[in-house]
Structure formats: structure tokens, C-alpha cells
Scaffold this motif. Structure first.
Motif, mmCIF file in Angstrom:
data_model
loop_
_atom_site.group_PDB
_atom_site.id
_atom_site.type_symbol
_atom_site.label_atom_id
_atom_site.label_comp_id
_atom_site.label_asym_id
_atom_site.label_seq_id
_atom_site.Cartn_x
_atom_site.Cartn_y
_atom_site.Cartn_z
ATOM 1 N N MET A 1 80.907 73.982 46.296
ATOM 2 C CA MET A 1 79.593 73.437 46.677
ATOM 3 C C MET A 1 78.463 74.341 46.182
ATOM 4 O O MET A 1 77.453 73.878 45.660
ATOM 5 N N ASP A 2 78.711 75.672 46.359
ATOM 6 C CA ASP A 2 77.696 76.640 45.900
ATOM 7 C C ASP A 2 77.464 76.516 44.402
ATOM 8 O O ASP A 2 76.345 76.650 43.924
ATOM 9 N N LEU A 3 78.582 76.239 43.744
ATOM 10 C CA LEU A 3 78.526 76.137 42.281
ATOM 11 C C LEU A 3 77.549 75.041 41.864
ATOM 12 O O LEU A 3 76.692 75.247 41.002
ATOM 13 N N ILE A 4 77.639 73.894 42.538
ATOM 14 C CA ILE A 4 76.748 72.770 42.195
ATOM 15 C C ILE A 4 75.310 73.110 42.562
ATOM 16 O O ILE A 4 74.380 72.907 41.779
ATOM 17 N N LEU A 5 75.148 73.671 43.781
ATOM 18 C CA LEU A 5 73.804 74.014 44.257
ATOM 19 C C LEU A 5 73.141 75.035 43.333
ATOM 20 O O LEU A 5 71.977 74.850 42.924
ATOM 21 N N ASP A 6 73.917 76.080 43.010
ATOM 22 C CA ASP A 6 73.380 77.093 42.088
ATOM 23 C C ASP A 6 73.028 76.457 40.757
ATOM 24 O O ASP A 6 71.996 76.768 40.149
ATOM 25 N N GLY A 7 73.908 75.573 40.333
ATOM 26 C CA GLY A 7 73.700 74.885 39.050
ATOM 27 C C GLY A 7 72.410 74.100 39.066
ATOM 28 O O GLY A 7 71.614 74.175 38.125
ATOM 29 N N ILE A 8 72.191 73.368 40.147
ATOM 30 C CA ILE A 8 70.970 72.544 40.230
ATOM 31 C C ILE A 8 69.727 73.434 40.241
ATOM 32 O O ILE A 8 68.740 73.173 39.539
ATOM 33 N N LEU A 9 69.798 74.532 41.044
ATOM 34 C CA LEU A 9 68.649 75.452 41.112
ATOM 35 C C LEU A 9 68.346 76.033 39.738
ATOM 36 O O LEU A 9 67.195 76.078 39.300
ATOM 37 N N GLN A 10 69.418 76.468 39.076
ATOM 38 C CA GLN A 10 69.266 77.053 37.735
ATOM 39 C C GLN A 10 68.687 76.003 36.785
ATOM 40 O O GLN A 10 67.840 76.307 35.950
ATOM 41 N N ALA A 11 69.161 74.762 36.946
ATOM 42 C CA ALA A 11 68.681 73.682 36.095
ATOM 43 C C ALA A 11 67.171 73.536 36.232
ATOM 44 O O ALA A 11 66.446 73.483 35.238
ATOM 45 N N PHE A 12 66.700 73.499 37.464
ATOM 46 C CA PHE A 12 65.252 73.335 37.673
ATOM 47 C C PHE A 12 64.470 74.548 37.165
ATOM 48 O O PHE A 12 63.366 74.419 36.656
ATOM 49 N N ARG A 13 65.120 75.742 37.310
ATOM 50 C CA ARG A 13 64.446 76.948 36.804
ATOM 51 C C ARG A 13 64.272 76.828 35.282
ATOM 52 O O ARG A 13 63.181 77.039 34.753
ATOM 53 N N LEU A 14 65.342 76.384 34.627
ATOM 54 C CA LEU A 14 65.289 76.231 33.166
ATOM 55 C C LEU A 14 64.253 75.187 32.760
ATOM 56 O O LEU A 14 63.537 75.347 31.785
ATOM 57 N N LEU A 15 64.199 74.154 33.574
ATOM 58 C CA LEU A 15 63.259 73.078 33.251
ATOM 59 C C LEU A 15 61.817 73.528 33.457
ATOM 60 O O LEU A 15 60.959 73.304 32.605
ATOM 61 N N PHE A 16 61.586 74.144 34.621
ATOM 62 C CA PHE A 16 60.195 74.502 34.944
ATOM 63 C C PHE A 16 59.677 75.689 34.139
ATOM 64 O O PHE A 16 58.475 75.840 33.955
ATOM 65 N N THR A 17 60.618 76.530 33.686
ATOM 66 C CA THR A 17 60.151 77.655 32.849
ATOM 67 C C THR A 17 60.100 77.233 31.377
ATOM 68 O O THR A 17 59.815 78.040 30.503
ATOM 69 N N LEU A 18 60.353 75.948 31.151
ATOM 70 C CA LEU A 18 60.308 75.372 29.800
ATOM 71 C C LEU A 18 61.149 76.184 28.818
ATOM 72 O O LEU A 18 60.655 76.639 27.778
ATOM 73 N N ASP A 19 62.416 76.364 29.194
ATOM 74 C CA ASP A 19 63.327 77.121 28.342
ATOM 75 C C ASP A 19 63.351 76.530 26.929
ATOM 76 O O ASP A 19 63.599 75.346 26.752
#
Lengths: 232, 364
Positions: free
Chosen positions: A1-19
Motif C-alpha cells: 500500500m505504501d508503495l502505491i501511496l509513495d508512487g502517487i506522491l512522487q508522481a505529483f511531485r514530478l508533475l508539479f516540479t515540471l520534471d
């Protein structure tokens, strides 16, 4: 579960920081699939309209083939486009294999029967005498075709959605003819496969979220157009 | 009196389907200001005739069409011809857009734009009482409204000739009546020729100056409404136009068209040209047969028969009486008269009709 949650958080970080890398991949996906959809629209609506409006021997077989083509497995398309574009293949001299153009070609092959099939169905669903009515109004053959396409525009938009949805989410053909070359032919789906394989679930989830977002936005936009098109 | 100018002339029209001829018309023409009602049973070729004239279905070789003296013999000539005429089909077949755009469609096809387009569209929206719904979706109209829009769309191109293929089928009588009146008014105002395919014979009688009867792909009668309704050329037309009584007869005598015919054991007086010995059909319209309880001594009717009421059946606002006078005869009476005369099924009455109400057709 943590894996998915971390993944989603990381995803939004990548998106919002315009990777840069993620945005590059997303842009290429949009460009390649958008162009492939456009090509399939021109070919699919054109050929679909001709098939729908004419009668010739073997028409039923052709329509069945088109309908079969609507479910063309991307890996099969990938295989044949690869053979065509292979260095020693019939179109090898074009040197297109492992380029974005190769992906556009493969995706166009996948989307064209989808658009064609939906066009044929949409045209055949128009009232049988509509053609006579349009000609009786004094239309030329060209005016007739454009007026029929206009009448079938709402189901045809469904064709656009289905075509775009089909190609932006396919992976088999893109990886086979594009090769998933970083910064050149890496698109959202091929990158997701690769990152998942490497265990980089956060990036894979970020890419998937973008993919879903694209699908949603395109469909939402077309739904808005469909609703605006029907006057009250 | 000058002969009206011919608007449309065709010859040698044949249309085949599945190897069989479904339409065979050696010649047909339409005069200026003609309002022709095309009648005939289903499958007689009425719609096919209109579509063939418009070039919308393939006619056989030998077909020639001329419009106002010019041959319509090429694709370009056919398009130019189609742009001078209009056709309203049985279904409204409106486009999936607003009422305004529908009415504008024929004009846009002809390249009319800008202010002229708007003015012409609004002129016809007004004429057909559609201004208020100009911006409404054509898909959300009632059946009657949709038919009205299809009429406005056809008239907006200001055609010189207009075809209607049962345009008001399946509408309720008041809506049908209102639309028919609108259609008739605009046709008369513009003085154009028209062909109306209809199953409604009262409509054909009321609107047209000419009735053409089609049967099995051929024109079997072409004449004034009165001629077709009262003097059908054969048994089929007589049946079709509601001559409910058609009797087989032999001419006994003819003195200056005053005929006596033998029907079974009875003799009938009629007006006609058939000569003694000739076999004929005697056609009698039910509305020309009068029913009374007592023998009508003061009537001018030459034919009076004692009859038994075999059957009574409602026929719109009237009652249809099937009578047995030794030969079958049909009459219409109002419900009021039926009650007032105390008529009953199985009862005896006197049926009378004039000699001029009997239309004899030579049996072939």
C-alpha cells in the motif's frame, strides 16, 4: 500500500516540479499519437465514407475486414511495420525505424481501421433517404459527402476518441518500431513499461497518471464539443 | 384560350429493379401552373417517378427529359435542373442543427450567403410561422413542426416546380389540414407547378387540377379530378377511387347515349356510349345512392330498387350500408338519417340513383 501511496506522491511531485524528462516524454506521446490520430482521421473518414456510400462486389468482406482491423493487436502491427521499415525491408531506404515517424506510422495503422469502422457505422446509421434529400436540395456529390459527414459528426467524434485512446495507450507497436530510445522515441507507455521493470514505481505511476490525464482531457474536450454541437 | 406552356416533358421512362420493370411511362408532361395529384396503390411507382424525374435513380436507356424546352441530358444539366426544383419527401429528414440552418440549407448549397441568405430564410420562416423556433434544434420538434420546417426548406429555394411525396403522412387530421393549406397557399401565391403524391383522394380532389393514376408502374388514367373520380377508365381505377359498386352488365339498348343495361335480372338506366350487346362494368359511387323507407315517387332518379340492408359499418362520420337489390349496392347515410329513418340491419329500404350516376366502362 505504501508503495502505491509513495508512487502517487512522487508522481505529483514530478508533475508539479515540471520534471524535464517526464514532460519531454509526455509531449512526445501527445505529438506522436495526435499526429497518428489526425492521419487516421483523414484516411479513416475518407475511406469509410467511400465504403459506406458505394456498393461494389466484395463490400461485405471489406467491411468485415475493417471491423476485424478495429481490434488489430498492436504487436502484430509493430511486427509488420518493423519488417517494412527494416534496413533490408521494402521501405528500409527511408531509414525510419526507431524514429518517432515509425511510431506515427504504426499508430496510424492501428487507429485507421477504428476510425474507418466507426465512420462506416455512423454513415449507415443516417436515415436511408437523407442522401436523396440532400441531392434533391441541389447538392453536388462533394457537397453531399461533406453534408453527410457533418450529419454524422457526433458518432465520428466517438471515432476520434476511440482512435486517440487506442494509440496513446498502446505499447507493443511503439516499443517495437520506436525502440524506446531515451529523449527520442520514449513515449509514456514504453517508459512506463521500462520503469516498472526497473522497479521505479514512482516514475511509472507518474507517467501513468499523465497518460490517464491525457485520455480524460481529450475525451472531456470532445464530450464538451458534442454537447455544444446539439443546440437546445 | 391559349394552351398552357409545357414546363416538363419526358418520354421513354423505364426503371428496372431486379431485372423487372417497375416503371414504364412512354410520355408524361407537366404544364405551367399544373397541380397534379399522383395517386395509386403502394408500389405503383409514384415515388420512383418523382425520383427518376429528379435524376436520383437510374432510368433505362431511351429516357429523355426536357425542362422548359431544354434537354436535361448531362450531369451538369441535371444539377442545374435540380437547383430549379424542390422535393419534399415523406419523412421530414431535417439536418441535425437549428431550424434556421435547416431552412437555409438549400440556399447555402446554391451559394447564397450574407444578408440575402438571412432575408430569404426569415421570409420563409415567417411564411411558415417558424420565426419563434428559428434557434431551436430541429431534432426537438414535433412531427407537425418538423414537416413545417421541411416545407419551409423546400420553398426557401424558390423553386419553379415542386414535388411532394406524401409529405404529411402519419399526421393528425388538424395538423395535416393546416400544413396542406399552407402548402397550397404558397404554391398558388408563387404560381408554380407541383406534383403531389397522395393517398388521400379528397386532398387530390380539393387541391389539384389534374389527377394521374399509376398502377403497376404505368399511368392508367390522367385527367381532371372529376373525370378520374366519376369516369374511371377501368375497373382498377374505379375500385381505387372509391367506386364501391362495380357491376358486370350487358348493354340492352342505347338511344342517344341513354342506355339500358342488364345487371343480373335487373335493368339499369345509364348515360354512356357503349352499344347494345357490349359487356360493361357499371360503376356507382356510394354518395350518389339515396336510401328511403318508401318508394321515392317525386325523385328524378331513374333507377329505383327495393333493397335489403345486409351490413352497416361506420365510415368516418357516416355509415356505410351494404345493400342487396338482387345485385350488391353500397350507400352512405349520416348517423342522424339512419336513426331518423329507423333503419336496421336486415330491414327493407328503397335505393335510388340517377342514370348519370352510373358510369359504364367497356369490359376488355
Amino acid at each position: 500500500m505504501d508503495l502505491i501511496l509513495d508512487g502517487i506522491l512522487q508522481a505529483f511531485r514530478l508533475l508539479f516540479t515540471l520534471d524535464r524528462e517526464v514532460l519531454g516524454i509526455a509531449w512526445l506521446s501527445l505529438k506522436v499519437s495526435g499526429l497518428a490520430t489526425l492521419i487516421s482521421l483523414v484516411l479513416g473518414i475518407g475511406l469509410g465514407t467511400v465504403i459506406a456510400l458505394t456498393s461494389f462486389p466484395g463490400r461485405k468482406v471489406l467491411v468485415s475486414l475493417v471491423n476485424t482491423g478495429m481490434g488489430l493487436p498492436p504487436v502484430v502491427v509493430g511486427l509488420f511495420v518493423s519488417i517494412l521499415l527494416w534496413r533490408n525491408g521494402p521501405l528500409g531506404f527511408l531509414e525510419l525505424l526507431y524514429t518517432p515517424s515509425a511510431i506515427i506510422i504504426a499508430q496510424s495503422v492501428i487507429a485507421t481501421p477504428i476510425v474507418m469502422g466507426i465512420t462506416i457505422a455512423a454513415m449507415q446509421n443516417l436515415p436511408a433517404n437523407l442522401r436523396l434529400q440532400i441531392l434533391a436540395l441541389g447538392a453536388t456529390r462533394t457537397q453531399l459527402v461533406f453534408m453527410l459527414i457533418k450529419e454524422a459528426r457526433l458518432p465520428l467524434m466517438a471515432g476520434v476518441m476511440a482512435g486517440f485512446g487506442g494509440v496513446i495507450s498502446e505499447v507493443g507497436a511503439s516499443i517495437m518500431v520506436g525502440g524506446n530510445v531515451k529523449g527520442y522515441t520514449r513515449v509514456l507507455t514504453t517508459a512506463t513499461v521500462m520503469e516498472t521493470g526497473r522497479g521505479n514505481f514512482d516514475i511509472a505511476i507518474a507517467l501513468s497518471v499523465i497518460l490517464l490525464l491525457f485520455c480524460f482531457l481529450i475525451n472531456y474536450l470532445l464530450t464538451l464539443i458534442q454537447h455544444r454541437e446539439r443546440p437546445r | 384560350m391559349t394552351t398552357p406552356a409545357k414546363v416538363l416533358e419526358l418520354s421513354g421512362l423505364t426503371v428496372q429493379r431486379g431485372g423487372a420493370a417497375i416503371l414504364e411511362i412512354p410520355a408524361f408532361s407537366l404544364n405551367e401552373h399544373d397541380f397534379v395529384s399522383l395517386i395509386g396503390p403502394n408500389g405503383a411507382g409514384k415515388t420512383t417517378l418523382l425520383l427518376a424525374i429528379m435524376g436520383l435513380i437510374q432510368a433505362g436507356g431511351g429516357f429523355s427529359l426536357s425542362y422548359r424546352g431544354s434537354a436535361v441530358d448531362s450531369a451538369a444539366a441535371q444539377l442545374a435542373f435540380r437547383r430549379r426544383i424542390a422535393m419534399v419527401l415523406q419523412e421530414p429528414l431535417l439536418f441535425d442543427t437549428t431550424v434556421y440552418e435547416n431552412v437555409a440549407s438549400g440556399l447555402k448549397i446554391r451559394g447564397v450567403g450574407g444578408r440575402e441568405l438571412k432575408e430569404r430564410v426569415y421570409a420563409y420562416l415567417e411564411r411558415f410561422k417558424l420565426v419563434e423556433m428559428a434557434k431551436r434544434s430541429a431534432r426537438k420538434l414535433s412531427g407537425g413542426e418538423a414537416r413545417r420546417v421541411s416545407l419551409a426548406r423546400a420553398f426557401a429555394v424558390e423553386p419553379e416546380l415542386i414535388f411532394f411525396d406524401e409529405p404529411f403522412a402519419n399526421l393528425d387530421p388538424p395538423t395535416r389540414q393546416a400544413l396542406t393549406e399552407d402548402m397550397d397557399r404558397v404554391i398558388r401565391e408563387r404560381g408554380i407547378a407541383a406534383i403531389l403524391v397522395t393517398h388521400d383522394q379528397s386532398e387530390a380532389l380539393r387541391l389539384s387540377n389534374r389527377v394521374v393514376v399509376l398502377h403497376a408502374g404505368s399511368i392508367v388514367q390522367d385527367g381532371t379530378p372529376a373525370a378520374v373520380m366519376n369516369a374511371p377508365v377501368n375497373e382498377f381505377v374505379a375500385n381505387f377511387v372509391g367506386m364501391e359498386t362495380i357491376l358486370e352488365a350487358v348493354v340492352l339498348a342505347n338511344h342517344e347515349q341513354q342506355m339500358t343495361l342488364k345487371v343480373g335480372d335487373h335493368e339499369l338506366d345509364a348515360i354512356g356510349e357503349q352499344q347494345p350487346g357490349e359487356e360493361a362494368y357499371c360503376c356507382i359511387r356510394p354518395e350518389n345512392v339515396t336510401v328511403s323507407i318508401d318508394p321515392p315517387y317525386s325523385t328524378s332518379a331513374r333507377n329505383v330498387f327495393k333493397a335489403r340492408i345486409v351490413e352497416t359499418a361506420p365510415f368516418g362520420p357516416l355509415l356505410r350500408l351494404r345493400l342487396d337489390c338482387g345485385f350488391p349496392l353500397t350507400s352512405y347515410v349520416t348517423r342522424e338519417s339512419f336513426a331518423k329513418l329507423g333503419l336496421i340491419q336486415g330491414g327493407t329500404v328503397f335505393a335510388s340513383f340517377k342514370a348519370s350516376s352510373v358510369h359504364p366502362i367497356t369490359k376488355r
